[in-house]
Design an enzyme around this catalytic site. Structure first.
Site, PDB file in Angstrom:
ATOM      1  N   CYS A   1      12.454   4.583  -2.938  1.00  0.00           N
ATOM      2  CA  CYS A   1      11.345   4.722  -1.986  1.00  0.00           C
ATOM      3  C   CYS A   1      11.335   3.516  -1.043  1.00  0.00           C
ATOM      4  CB  CYS A   1      10.038   4.843  -2.772  1.00  0.00           C
ATOM      5  SG  CYS A   1       8.553   4.472  -1.845  1.00  0.00           S
TER       6      CYS A   1
ATOM      7  N   CYS B   1       8.055   1.656  -0.600  1.00  0.00           N
ATOM      8  CA  CYS B   1       7.727   0.836  -1.778  1.00  0.00           C
ATOM      9  C   CYS B   1       8.462  -0.487  -1.711  1.00  0.00           C
ATOM     10  CB  CYS B   1       8.131   1.542  -3.069  1.00  0.00           C
ATOM     11  SG  CYS B   1       7.403   3.153  -3.275  1.00  0.00           S
TER      12      CYS B   1
END
Lengths: 289, 104
Positions: free
Chosen positions: B31, B34
């Site tokens: 991700c 993230c």
């Protein structure tokens, strides 16, 4: 392989291209959307046009200027940006590799105003298939949209989800799409997305209702905010946050023009495009050294 | 203090029984948003040492915890006080917003 990939061919994108191409870099502009500038009937507040100028003419002059200097103008729709040693910009028809990406795609659209979307964000409503597909393993999901971007998002979901449906919300789905795409299209107008703690169903004005686990929003063409989110570019609302050099929080990704907020004016877009172009040049040169 | 990595084994001890509030960052390796949030989360962990515990849950490795907190999008930040969720926020955000989430 390009040194600089610019997404968007409005005044910001074109200005960035003028500076980077004149610094002897390999530059392309990828653009599909009709710019706001093209629609402006007459611009009377921009420097050097005593009788005003139509947005359409100004826009095509800019594009011609970039083309004449050797910028590749690519007419295609960007659906994703990712990073693999260099930046990869994926379009409907191809993919392009670049050392630097400049986002100049204009102002992001408003979110669709269907009831339930705002309330269920992060609880089944998602804006990024690549980020959140994981959570829909074996589940039934929908994609809200009717164009290539919706199809791109559906393709990201297909390997994971049990079933993917594209909801066009009253619009016609685009033609010439991949016939092997294993996705149903529902064209009914959506009344509401329902759920208490998470998305449970989608209701139509026709009175029909379908149970569903999640909905990915992908209306129209991917906006600056949509593309930014996939890469982890920091946003404030829908506007891309940049520093004084027009660089985002990700080294090598710059943004300029209406997508960074502030005055929605050509002069501001030209300044930011210039700054982004000059910053991109020094970024690439410093990286080499 | 550095960021604590939570598992089903240490969750009860480190979160539910914690004397101070815990901010959990639900994330994954693949991700990008993230990853971009990581330096901010690390900074808060350092600055808030003793006042707030900052922890991470890798959603690929800890699916039970992910399911328990109804996570359906990452990054998600959850603040837990006395074992209960008191605040939650989804998506990338700047340091000020995260501090606000903590009530600071």
């Amino acid at each position: 392989m390009y040194d600089v990939i610019i997404i968007g061919s409005g005044p910001a994108g074109i200005s960035a291209s003028l500076y980077t191409i004149r610094a002897n870099l390999k530059v392309c502009i990828i653009s599909k959307n009709e710019s706001v500038l093209e629609k402006a009937e007459k611009i009377e507040n921009y420097y050097g046009f005593p009788k005003g100028i139509s947005g359409n003419v100004l826009n095509s002059r800019g594009t011609e200027q970039a083309k004449n200097l050797g910028v590749d103008i690519i007419n295609d729709e960007v659906v994703n940006i990712k990073y693999e040693k260099n930046f990869i910009v994926e379009t409907v028809n191809s993919r392009y590799e670049g050392k630097v990406v400049i986002i100049a795609t204009g102002k992001s659209r408003k979110s669709p105003s269907i009831k339930g979307i705002k309330e269920l964000e992060g609880k089944g409503i998602s804006y990024c298939a690549i980020c959140d597909a994981f959570f829909y393993k074996g589940k039934e999901v929908g994609v809200l949209g009717n164009g290539n971007y919706a199809i791109h998002e559906a393709k990201e979901l297909l390997p994971v989800a049990k079933k993917v449906t594209i909801y066009t919300n009253g619009k016609k789905p685009i033609e010439n799409r991949d016939e092997e795409l294993n996705v149903d299209f529902v064209e009914d107008e959506i009344k509401e997305i329902k759920g208490t703690n998470k998305v449970e169903s989608i209701e139509f004005f026709s009175g029909e209702k379908r149970n569903i686990d999640g909905i990915f929003i992908a209306e129209g063409i991917a906006s600056s905010g949509d593309l930014a989110k996939k890469m982890g570019v920091m946003l404030k609302g829908k506007e891309i946050i940049v520093n004084e050099n027009m660089m985002t929080n990700i080294p090598g990704i710059f943004a300029c023009g209406d997508c960074t907020g502030g005055l929605l004016q050509i002069s501001k877009a030209v300044y930011e495009g210039t700054k982004a172009g000059l910053s991109a040049i020094s970024y690439i040169r410093n990286k080499k050294g | 203090m550095s960021v604590l990595h939570l598992t089903s084994d240490n969750f009860e001890r480190e979160v539910i029984k914690s004397d101070i509030p815990v901010m959990i960052d639900f994330w994954a390796n693949w991700c990008m948003p993230c990853k971009m949030m990581s330096p901010i989360v690390d900074e808060i962990a350092k600055e808030m040492e003793g006042k707030v515990k900052v922890a991470k849950v890798n959603i690929d490795e800890e699916q039970a915890l992910t399911l328990k907190y109804g996570i359906m999008s990452i990054p998600t930040f959850v603040v837990i006080k006395n074992g209960n969720v008191v605040n939650q926020s989804i998506g990338m955000q700047d340091k000020q917003e995260l501090l606000k989430l903590l009530g600071i």
